[in-house]
Design a protein around this motif. Sequence first.
Motif, mmCIF file in Angstrom:
data_model
loop_
_atom_site.group_PDB
_atom_site.id
_atom_site.type_symbol
_atom_site.label_atom_id
_atom_site.label_comp_id
_atom_site.label_asym_id
_atom_site.label_seq_id
_atom_site.Cartn_x
_atom_site.Cartn_y
_atom_site.Cartn_z
ATOM 1 N N THR A 21 -3.747 8.018 -16.163
ATOM 2 C CA THR A 21 -2.367 8.381 -15.843
ATOM 3 C C THR A 21 -1.465 8.121 -17.045
ATOM 4 N N LEU A 22 -0.321 8.769 -17.035
ATOM 5 C CA LEU A 22 0.664 8.530 -18.076
ATOM 6 C C LEU A 22 1.141 7.083 -18.016
ATOM 7 N N PHE A 23 1.225 6.531 -16.812
ATOM 8 C CA PHE A 23 1.585 5.115 -16.645
ATOM 9 C C PHE A 23 0.626 4.226 -17.438
ATOM 10 N N ASP A 24 -0.668 4.417 -17.241
ATOM 11 C CA ASP A 24 -1.655 3.597 -17.949
ATOM 12 C C ASP A 24 -1.578 3.811 -19.458
ATOM 13 N N PHE A 25 -1.302 5.040 -19.870
ATOM 14 C CA PHE A 25 -1.205 5.350 -21.298
ATOM 15 C C PHE A 25 -0.036 4.599 -21.943
ATOM 16 N N VAL A 26 1.151 4.682 -21.355
ATOM 17 C CA VAL A 26 2.309 4.029 -21.978
ATOM 18 C C VAL A 26 2.159 2.508 -21.959
ATOM 19 N N ARG A 27 1.593 1.975 -20.887
ATOM 20 C CA ARG A 27 1.350 0.516 -20.838
ATOM 21 C C ARG A 27 0.340 0.112 -21.919
ATOM 22 N N LYS A 28 -0.694 0.918 -22.099
ATOM 23 C CA LYS A 28 -1.700 0.638 -23.131
ATOM 24 C C LYS A 28 -1.056 0.568 -24.511
ATOM 25 N N HIS A 29 0.019 1.321 -24.688
ATOM 26 C CA HIS A 29 0.691 1.376 -25.980
ATOM 27 C C HIS A 29 1.936 0.502 -26.027
ATOM 28 N N CYS A 31 4.374 -0.363 -23.749
ATOM 29 C CA CYS A 31 5.620 -0.092 -23.024
ATOM 30 C C CYS A 31 5.566 -0.785 -21.666
ATOM 31 N N TYR A 32 5.850 -2.072 -21.681
ATOM 32 C CA TYR A 32 5.702 -2.894 -20.478
ATOM 33 C C TYR A 32 6.893 -2.840 -19.532
ATOM 34 N N SER A 33 7.947 -2.126 -19.917
ATOM 35 C CA SER A 33 9.060 -1.957 -18.977
ATOM 36 C C SER A 33 8.646 -1.051 -17.825
ATOM 37 N N VAL A 34 7.678 -0.192 -18.077
ATOM 38 C CA VAL A 34 7.192 0.750 -17.061
ATOM 39 C C VAL A 34 6.277 -0.018 -16.119
ATOM 40 N N LYS A 35 6.641 0.003 -14.847
ATOM 41 C CA LYS A 35 5.893 -0.767 -13.843
ATOM 42 C C LYS A 35 5.354 0.168 -12.779
ATOM 43 N N CYS A 36 4.375 -0.307 -12.057
ATOM 44 C CA CYS A 36 3.808 0.484 -10.970
ATOM 45 C C CYS A 36 3.870 -0.371 -9.709
ATOM 46 N N GLY A 37 4.712 0.030 -8.789
ATOM 47 C CA GLY A 37 4.899 -0.769 -7.588
ATOM 48 C C GLY A 37 4.253 -0.199 -6.350
ATOM 49 N N CYS A 38 3.857 1.072 -6.395
ATOM 50 C CA CYS A 38 3.351 1.666 -5.156
ATOM 51 C C CYS A 38 2.157 2.597 -5.353
ATOM 52 N N GLU A 39 2.057 3.232 -6.505
ATOM 53 C CA GLU A 39 1.026 4.233 -6.792
ATOM 54 C C GLU A 39 1.071 5.423 -5.837
ATOM 55 N N THR A 40 2.210 5.622 -5.182
ATOM 56 C CA THR A 40 2.366 6.737 -4.244
ATOM 57 C C THR A 40 3.650 7.519 -4.502
ATOM 58 N N THR A 41 4.273 7.340 -5.624
ATOM 59 C CA THR A 41 5.521 7.997 -6.038
ATOM 60 C C THR A 41 6.703 7.679 -5.126
ATOM 61 N N ASN A 42 6.732 6.503 -4.548
ATOM 62 C CA ASN A 42 7.814 6.144 -3.628
ATOM 63 C C ASN A 42 8.782 5.093 -4.156
ATOM 64 N N CYS A 43 8.514 4.495 -5.311
ATOM 65 C CA CYS A 43 9.374 3.378 -5.715
ATOM 66 C C CYS A 43 10.215 3.628 -6.959
ATOM 67 N N GLY A 44 9.825 4.555 -7.817
ATOM 68 C CA GLY A 44 10.600 4.852 -9.016
ATOM 69 C C GLY A 44 10.416 3.880 -10.160
#
Length: 158
Positions: A21-29, A31-44
Amino acid sequence: MIVTMILNGKKITDEIAADMTLFDFVRKHGCYSVKCGCETTNCGLCTVFLDDTPVLSCAMLAARAEGRRVETLEGLQKEAEEFGSFIADQGAEQCGFCNPGMIMNAIALFRENPEPTDEEIKQYLAGNLCRCSGYEGQLRGMHAFIEYKKNGGAACGK
């Protein structure tokens, strides 16, 4: 597969799995401000800009960002700090978990509509989960920021 994109102004080429996912890509590089709270596109919480449009990075494959520009909060520090201080002044960052996604979407809103109504603000931020504050502090902070911008960046009551 090899993917290349511009991440926060820096060209990144990396080998990725097809299902990354793009989430995993940016975190790998870093960008730790990007968080994943739901994995269902419901939290933003995972909101990033893809060519200046807010997208949910947990629901997008990194391969779809090939050749495109991706920005996270780390790449928008000046805008984020300016607006974020208004949220903080209203006590709307109790735990801070929702702030990066909220700030990313607020920046997108203000770029599109510098003087939104309450209804437009609520509609734009509807996909952002905040469990601490009930959104009233964010709304007050946004109004204060709008007034600040109307006054040409001059503090008004701040």
